[in-house]
Design an enzyme around this catalytic site. Structure first.
Site, PDB file in Angstrom:
ATOM      1  N   ARG A  37      26.175  44.600  46.750  1.00  0.00           N
ATOM      2  CA  ARG A  37      27.691  44.462  46.610  1.00  0.00           C
ATOM      3  C   ARG A  37      28.315  45.585  46.379  1.00  0.00           C
ATOM      4  NH1 ARG A  37      29.570  43.849  41.081  1.00  0.00           N
ATOM      5  NH2 ARG A  37      31.253  42.421  40.880  1.00  0.00           N
ATOM      6  N   ILE A  63      35.757  40.132  43.135  1.00  0.00           N
ATOM      7  CA  ILE A  63      34.810  40.056  42.831  1.00  0.00           C
ATOM      8  C   ILE A  63      34.078  39.500  41.372  1.00  0.00           C
ATOM      9  CG2 ILE A  63      34.160  41.859  42.985  1.00  0.00           C
ATOM     10  CD1 ILE A  63      31.634  41.927  45.022  1.00  0.00           C
ATOM     11  N   SER A  64      33.838  38.735  41.418  1.00  0.00           N
ATOM     12  CA  SER A  64      33.080  37.341  40.597  1.00  0.00           C
ATOM     13  C   SER A  64      32.311  38.389  39.588  1.00  0.00           C
ATOM     14  CB  SER A  64      32.393  36.259  40.193  1.00  0.00           C
ATOM     15  OG  SER A  64      33.521  35.181  40.807  1.00  0.00           O
ATOM     16  N   GLN A  65      32.291  38.459  38.543  1.00  0.00           N
ATOM     17  CA  GLN A  65      30.780  39.306  37.895  1.00  0.00           C
ATOM     18  C   GLN A  65      29.083  39.125  38.546  1.00  0.00           C
ATOM     19  OE1 GLN A  65      31.179  39.399  33.793  1.00  0.00           O
ATOM     20  NE2 GLN A  65      29.218  40.214  33.011  1.00  0.00           N
TER      21      GLN A  65
END
Ligand code: SAH
Length: 213
Positions: A37, A63-65
């Site tokens: 990530r 950027i999503s959790q």
């Protein structure tokens, strides 16, 4: 741009954390454990990549959790070889998770800057979507339809009919619907084309926007 033992250690801690928060699909946890990530940030926030939070990327997007990515992916119920359409490529992180699970990924982004940046990033990292395009996710991707699975990673004000149409019989669509907070909706199309909708908790996403830029 490297994935070091330090990153791998941080990532395993993150995987344990999202497992504690309720994700139990081993395929999903394994995929989160594989995708670096920290290489999807493209900014100075990369050292926080293994904190279970959403972060800003380029063009005012996020950027999503990781928990949210894992939750949506688990709900999507992806099997290797499935054709999966993603609306909202963003950083490419969710797309990479889907590819680690063996999905054939088709992904669309409406901000050109992000589309170009992420195309380059996925190439560099060796992730190969079947299709990565610049366009309007409300319309889906009729040229490549139908899909086994469709995932929307931005907040939709309603469920776009085009996306439901582009699902195969037996297909599933996961989409957060709402204004400030969103209800995570799972739309399932049965073999006769009948559609069933269920709710799966409250989340918060950046909005799915209509016009380009
Ligand atoms: N899946 C991404 C999350 C990005 S946030 C990731 O893993 O990083 C949501 C993304 O949806 C943003 O990049 C935003 O620009 C994009 N988006 C918003 N409206 C859209 C639309 N109509 N069509 C396609 N993408 C859209």
């Amino acid at each position: 741009m490297q994935d070091l033992p330090y990153h791998q250690g941080e990532r395993l801690k993150l995987v344990k954390e999202i497992e504690r928060k309720g994700i139990n699909d081993p395929q999903v946890l394994q995929a989160i454990n594989k995708v670096p990530r920290h290489l999807f940030f493209g900014n100075s926030l990369a050292p926080h990549a293994y904190v279970d939070k959403a972060f800003p990327i380029a063009a005012g997007q996020t950027i999503s959790q990781p928990f949210t990515v894992a939750f949506q992916t688990q709900l999507l119920d992806v099997k290797p070889g499935m054709k999966v359409l993603e609306i909202g490529t963003g950083s490419g992180y969710q797309a990479a998770v889907l590819m680690e699970m063996g999905a054939l990924v088709y992904t669309i982004e409406r901000i050109k800057e992000l589309f170009l940046q992420t195309k380059h990033r996925l190439e560099q990292l060796g992730y190969r979507p079947k299709y990565q395009g610049y366009g309007d996710g409300y319309k889906g991707l009729p040229m490549y339809a139908p899909f086994d699975r469709i995932i929307v990673t931005a907040a939709a004000p309603y469920i776009p009919e085009a996306l439901v149409e582009q699902l195969k019989p037996g297909g599933k669509l996961v989409i957060p619907v709402g204004q400030n907070d969103q209800v995570m909706k799972l739309i399932e199309k049965d073999e006769n084309g009948n559609v069933k909708e269920t709710d799966h908790g409250i989340f918060r996403f950046v909005p799915l926007l209509k016009n380009k830029e």
